[in-house]
Design a protein around this motif. Structure first.
Motif, PDB file in Angstrom:
ATOM      1  N   SER A   1      55.716  75.969  28.738  1.00 24.00           N
ATOM      2  CA  SER A   1      56.042  77.023  29.700  1.00 24.00           C
ATOM      3  C   SER A   1      54.792  77.498  30.433  1.00 24.00           C
ATOM      4  O   SER A   1      54.840  77.831  31.616  1.00 24.00           O
ATOM      5  N   VAL A   2      53.650  77.498  29.748  1.00 27.80           N
ATOM      6  CA  VAL A   2      52.416  77.872  30.436  1.00 27.80           C
ATOM      7  C   VAL A   2      52.050  76.826  31.484  1.00 27.80           C
ATOM      8  O   VAL A   2      51.625  77.151  32.598  1.00 27.80           O
ATOM      9  N   ILE A   3      52.240  75.569  31.140  1.00 24.71           N
ATOM     10  CA  ILE A   3      51.924  74.519  32.112  1.00 24.71           C
ATOM     11  C   ILE A   3      52.801  74.646  33.356  1.00 24.71           C
ATOM     12  O   ILE A   3      52.334  74.548  34.494  1.00 24.71           O
ATOM     13  N   LEU A   4      54.066  74.904  33.120  1.00 26.39           N
ATOM     14  CA  LEU A   4      54.963  75.060  34.261  1.00 26.39           C
ATOM     15  C   LEU A   4      54.559  76.265  35.105  1.00 26.39           C
ATOM     16  O   LEU A   4      54.606  76.228  36.330  1.00 26.39           O
ATOM     17  N   GLU A   5      54.147  77.284  34.399  1.00 23.53           N
ATOM     18  CA  GLU A   5      53.699  78.477  35.110  1.00 23.53           C
ATOM     19  C   GLU A   5      52.498  78.158  36.001  1.00 23.53           C
ATOM     20  O   GLU A   5      52.431  78.570  37.154  1.00 23.53           O
ATOM     21  N   MET A   6      51.581  77.408  35.446  1.00 28.45           N
ATOM     22  CA  MET A   6      50.405  77.034  36.230  1.00 28.45           C
ATOM     23  C   MET A   6      50.795  76.179  37.421  1.00 28.45           C
ATOM     24  O   MET A   6      50.233  76.280  38.502  1.00 28.45           O
ATOM     25  N   ALA A   7      51.753  75.301  37.172  1.00 30.03           N
ATOM     26  CA  ALA A   7      52.107  74.332  38.202  1.00 30.03           C
ATOM     27  C   ALA A   7      52.938  74.966  39.310  1.00 30.03           C
ATOM     28  O   ALA A   7      52.779  74.645  40.480  1.00 30.03           O
ATOM     29  N   ILE A   8      53.814  75.857  38.934  1.00 30.87           N
ATOM     30  CA  ILE A   8      54.780  76.319  39.916  1.00 30.87           C
ATOM     31  C   ILE A   8      54.547  77.739  40.411  1.00 30.87           C
ATOM     32  O   ILE A   8      54.422  77.985  41.597  1.00 30.87           O
ATOM     33  N   GLU A   9      54.436  78.651  39.493  1.00 32.82           N
ATOM     34  CA  GLU A   9      54.591  80.023  39.940  1.00 32.82           C
ATOM     35  C   GLU A   9      53.489  80.557  40.841  1.00 32.82           C
ATOM     36  O   GLU A   9      53.745  81.192  41.843  1.00 32.82           O
ATOM     37  N   ARG A  10      52.256  80.271  40.463  1.00 35.31           N
ATOM     38  CA  ARG A  10      51.188  80.876  41.251  1.00 35.31           C
ATOM     39  C   ARG A  10      50.625  79.881  42.262  1.00 35.31           C
ATOM     40  O   ARG A  10      49.466  79.957  42.642  1.00 35.31           O
ATOM     41  N   ASN A  11      51.472  78.982  42.712  1.00 33.54           N
ATOM     42  CA  ASN A  11      50.914  77.836  43.422  1.00 33.54           C
ATOM     43  C   ASN A  11      50.257  78.130  44.771  1.00 33.54           C
ATOM     44  O   ASN A  11      49.063  78.016  44.929  1.00 33.54           O
ATOM     45  N   GLU A  12      51.058  78.526  45.719  1.00 34.66           N
ATOM     46  CA  GLU A  12      50.487  78.553  47.069  1.00 34.66           C
ATOM     47  C   GLU A  12      49.877  79.885  47.410  1.00 34.66           C
ATOM     48  O   GLU A  12      49.642  80.198  48.559  1.00 34.66           O
ATOM     49  N   GLU A  13      49.602  80.666  46.417  1.00 33.06           N
ATOM     50  CA  GLU A  13      49.289  82.054  46.716  1.00 33.06           C
ATOM     51  C   GLU A  13      47.884  82.330  47.222  1.00 33.06           C
ATOM     52  O   GLU A  13      47.627  83.369  47.780  1.00 33.06           O
ATOM     53  N   ARG A  14      47.004  81.413  46.989  1.00 36.67           N
ATOM     54  CA  ARG A  14      45.613  81.794  47.264  1.00 36.67           C
ATOM     55  C   ARG A  14      45.167  81.505  48.691  1.00 36.67           C
ATOM     56  O   ARG A  14      45.259  80.400  49.188  1.00 36.67           O
ATOM     57  N   VAL A  15      44.681  82.551  49.290  1.00 43.24           N
ATOM     58  CA  VAL A  15      44.208  82.462  50.665  1.00 43.24           C
ATOM     59  C   VAL A  15      42.859  83.151  50.747  1.00 43.24           C
ATOM     60  O   VAL A  15      42.650  84.182  50.133  1.00 43.24           O
ATOM     61  N   VAL A  16      41.962  82.556  51.463  1.00 40.30           N
ATOM     62  CA  VAL A  16      40.644  83.152  51.617  1.00 40.30           C
ATOM     63  C   VAL A  16      40.436  83.509  53.080  1.00 40.30           C
ATOM     64  O   VAL A  16      40.911  82.814  53.970  1.00 40.30           O
ATOM     65  N   ILE A  17      39.756  84.597  53.284  1.00 45.32           N
ATOM     66  CA  ILE A  17      39.614  85.098  54.644  1.00 45.32           C
ATOM     67  C   ILE A  17      38.156  85.448  54.905  1.00 45.32           C
ATOM     68  O   ILE A  17      37.419  85.801  53.996  1.00 45.32           O
ATOM     69  N   SER A  18      37.744  85.313  56.108  1.00 43.29           N
ATOM     70  CA  SER A  18      36.352  85.622  56.438  1.00 43.29           C
ATOM     71  C   SER A  18      36.230  85.966  57.916  1.00 43.29           C
ATOM     72  O   SER A  18      37.081  85.626  58.720  1.00 43.29           O
ATOM     73  N   GLY A  19      35.162  86.650  58.240  1.00 44.32           N
ATOM     74  CA  GLY A  19      34.889  86.940  59.648  1.00 44.32           C
ATOM     75  C   GLY A  19      35.616  88.143  60.189  1.00 44.32           C
ATOM     76  O   GLY A  19      35.784  88.276  61.395  1.00 44.32           O
ATOM     77  N   THR A  20      36.060  89.034  59.302  1.00 43.82           N
ATOM     78  CA  THR A  20      36.785  90.201  59.797  1.00 43.82           C
ATOM     79  C   THR A  20      35.926  91.049  60.735  1.00 43.82           C
ATOM     80  O   THR A  20      36.461  91.754  61.576  1.00 43.82           O
ATOM     81  N   SER A  21      34.613  90.948  60.579  1.00 41.74           N
ATOM     82  CA  SER A  21      33.776  91.760  61.468  1.00 41.74           C
ATOM     83  C   SER A  21      33.902  91.283  62.907  1.00 41.74           C
ATOM     84  O   SER A  21      33.632  92.024  63.838  1.00 41.74           O
TER      85      SER A  21
END
Lengths: 332, 332
Positions: free
Chosen positions: A210-230
């Motif tokens: 279940s942890v592996i599935l969690e790693m694979a599926i649940e938090r998948n596309e969530e990460r976004v990095v942003i820069s240059g707001t100034s």
DNA sequence: ATTGGCACTTCTCCCGTGAGAGTGCCAATT
DNA sequence: AATTGGCACTCTCACGGGAGAAGTGCCAAT
């Protein structure tokens, strides 16, 4: 159309409403201001430009930019120094985090806009390796490595201890079953995984799966990095005032993810009100997909005022996407 | 002093220069405006307050805030709902990335300022586990797990292949030697590591060692996460204008790291010009250390206009730091 | 040490004015 | 039919002059 192009280009360059006289003078058009006025009236009729008030020049509407982007703009290739800068910026990146961090900085720097980069999505990528290691007899660390170089790890406390040989079996079976497979296929692949183990270890195996599935599926596309707001604030006072809602929008992951959307290869441009989010009605977004295998597993792009230099920005976004894709393929 | 406190509190609440009359009225002081005027002249003499122009009220100087913070402010405990919010926000965090991400969001939300959180530094933490695993015969993945829950991984291409038994030996020797040791001690510990292996594998071992040292030392304290930049713009127009340099400063990792400084337990407040960075002269910074073991391995804090509510902000920063520390200790 | 009174300073807001920019439209030209 | 020059019209913006408000500093009185 020629006049619309001139208006857009001039306005982007000066940030001031452009009148018929300057237009004739600055763009070497062999027609008189009066003619331009007639044409401008027509363009305004069609909703491509407006004048902020009666005695001001014209500025393009969102629709005007749209027409410009779709039909009038010519791709502006990057200058050799810019190409070199891109190359330099990425070389020496040590891992995926580093690549993404450098990419977003690079993009912000090259375009002078706000840059956003999505982490290569696990969903579309496949398993390179799954590692199960014991930190203590009842404490495991699970590491999932994707072919994009992305690594997820999770620590797991077991109710009952597990010995090393059982662990080795889990490890080898798990890898035998999953390596090379798409992450999206993991739930199906692991559905009956637990059953092949002796009853007394099954609760632990269940937990692992279940942890592996969690790693694979649940938090998948969530990460976004942003820069240059100034860069937002730099763009002149009139944009400055509307900076707050934009900053606010950019802080919400959900908004960013919607902006980036599904990863597709072609470049997308959304201009002003074409955006769903009201807070971003004064901005345009340029996005494109990227990925190590040639087809897109994630999206990157920029956000800037609607009055940005579309040709240059678009070619910059495209170039960065290509470079990153190639870099991911070669290095990671 | 009583008057200075009243001025600071009033100015922080209203964002407007405060005059003698309102001061007497709003703060229930049993003295007349005239008396206050006399005292204010004295305070101005000492450089604790100034008036922007002759017929305006007074505002505190950086020095005034300093005195207020050091000698006049009383800690304002958080309200129970706030405490609950903090508790809720962290529970359910799955890994260190998640904890840090949630913490910075939380801090920004509670204080309504810009929040910055440094990743627990590897330097002061110690090795929980080192994993060496083969993705291919000539391709290794090295994973370094610290007791703070922080994980570094790196992929390494070898010139010559390495078989599984050799790898197992490396793995067990490496862990035997390093587990429980401070990361800072790794260079010394691994100095002669290579020599205990047969000559033909030594180049590979060397490569492994150098990558491990790289993970442990070079990129250690560099990661900082930031959130709540939109709060900068919220703080009224007069702050809004100076937002650009601040945003710019906040984009430079180096600046952020200098802001956070060495991780120390006590809370630090730097006000306006006490800051080295010119771009941050209109802001104040509140930082404090945090860490799972009780003593600080990293720093977190907030950045806001000098005219912020110091007592509340300070207690919020302190509370978040305590909660995170406890959470790290229990969960990761 | 505290207080009330009062003249003084400075900012801010409001209004009116004039200059400048740009337009729309018309009649004339090609 | 398209293009052009001319001209009256409209609107904004910058400037300047009061009027009013806020707040002070200082003085004399308590």
């Amino acid at each position: 159309m020629e006049i619309l192009r001139a208006i857009v280009e001039d306005y982007v360059a000066t940030h001031e409403p452009v009148g018929s006289k300057v237009l004739a003078a600055r763009h070497g058009l062999s027609i008189s201001p009066a003619t331009i006025r007639n044409e401008m009236a027509a363009l305004e009729e069609e909703g491509l430009i407006i004048q902020p008030h009666t005695s001001a020049g014209r500025i393009p509407t969102d629709l005007g930019y749209r027409v410009f982007v779709d039909r009038l703009s010519t791709v502006k290739p990057l200058s050799p120094p810019e190409r070199r800068a891109i190359d330099k910026f990425l070389e020496g990146a040590v891992d995926l985090d580093d690549v993404v961090a450098r990419t977003v900085k690079l993009l912000a720097q090259v375009t002078h806009q706000v840059a956003i980069v999505q982490y290569p999505s696990l969903k579309r990528s496949s398993v390179r390796h799954i590692e199960v290691l014991a930190l203590a007899p009842n404490r495991l660390m699970l590491v999932l490595i994707a072919d994009t170089g992305r690594v997820e790890q999770r620590i797991l406390d077991l109710v009952t201890d597990m010995n090393e040989s059982a662990l080795a079996e889990v490890r080898s079976k798990l890898n035998g079953l999953t390596v090379g497979q798409k992450l999206a296929a993991l739930p199906a692949l692991l559905e009956n995984f637990t059953k092949s183990f002796p009853r007394e270890t099954q609760p632990s195996i269940d937990a692992i799966v279940s942890v592996i599935l969690e790693m694979a599926i649940e938090r998948n596309e969530e990460r976004v990095v942003i820069s240059g707001t100034s860069n937002l604030a730099r763009h002149a006072p009139d944009f400055n005032e509307s900076v707050h809602p934009v900053l606010e929008a950019l802080e919400e992951q959900v908004v960013l993810l919607r902006l980036l959307g599904e990863a597709v290869d072609e470049m997308k441009v959304r201009i002003g009100h074409e955006q769903e989010d009201k807070k971003l009605h004064s901005t345009s977004v340029i996005t494109t997909g990227y990925g190590p295998t040639g087809d897109a597993v994630a999206t990157l792009g920029i956000i800037g005022p609607t009055r940005m230099d579309y040709p240059t920005s678009m070619s910059a976004v495209g170039a960065v996407a290509r470079y990153v894709s190639r870099f991911l393929q070669e290095e990671i």
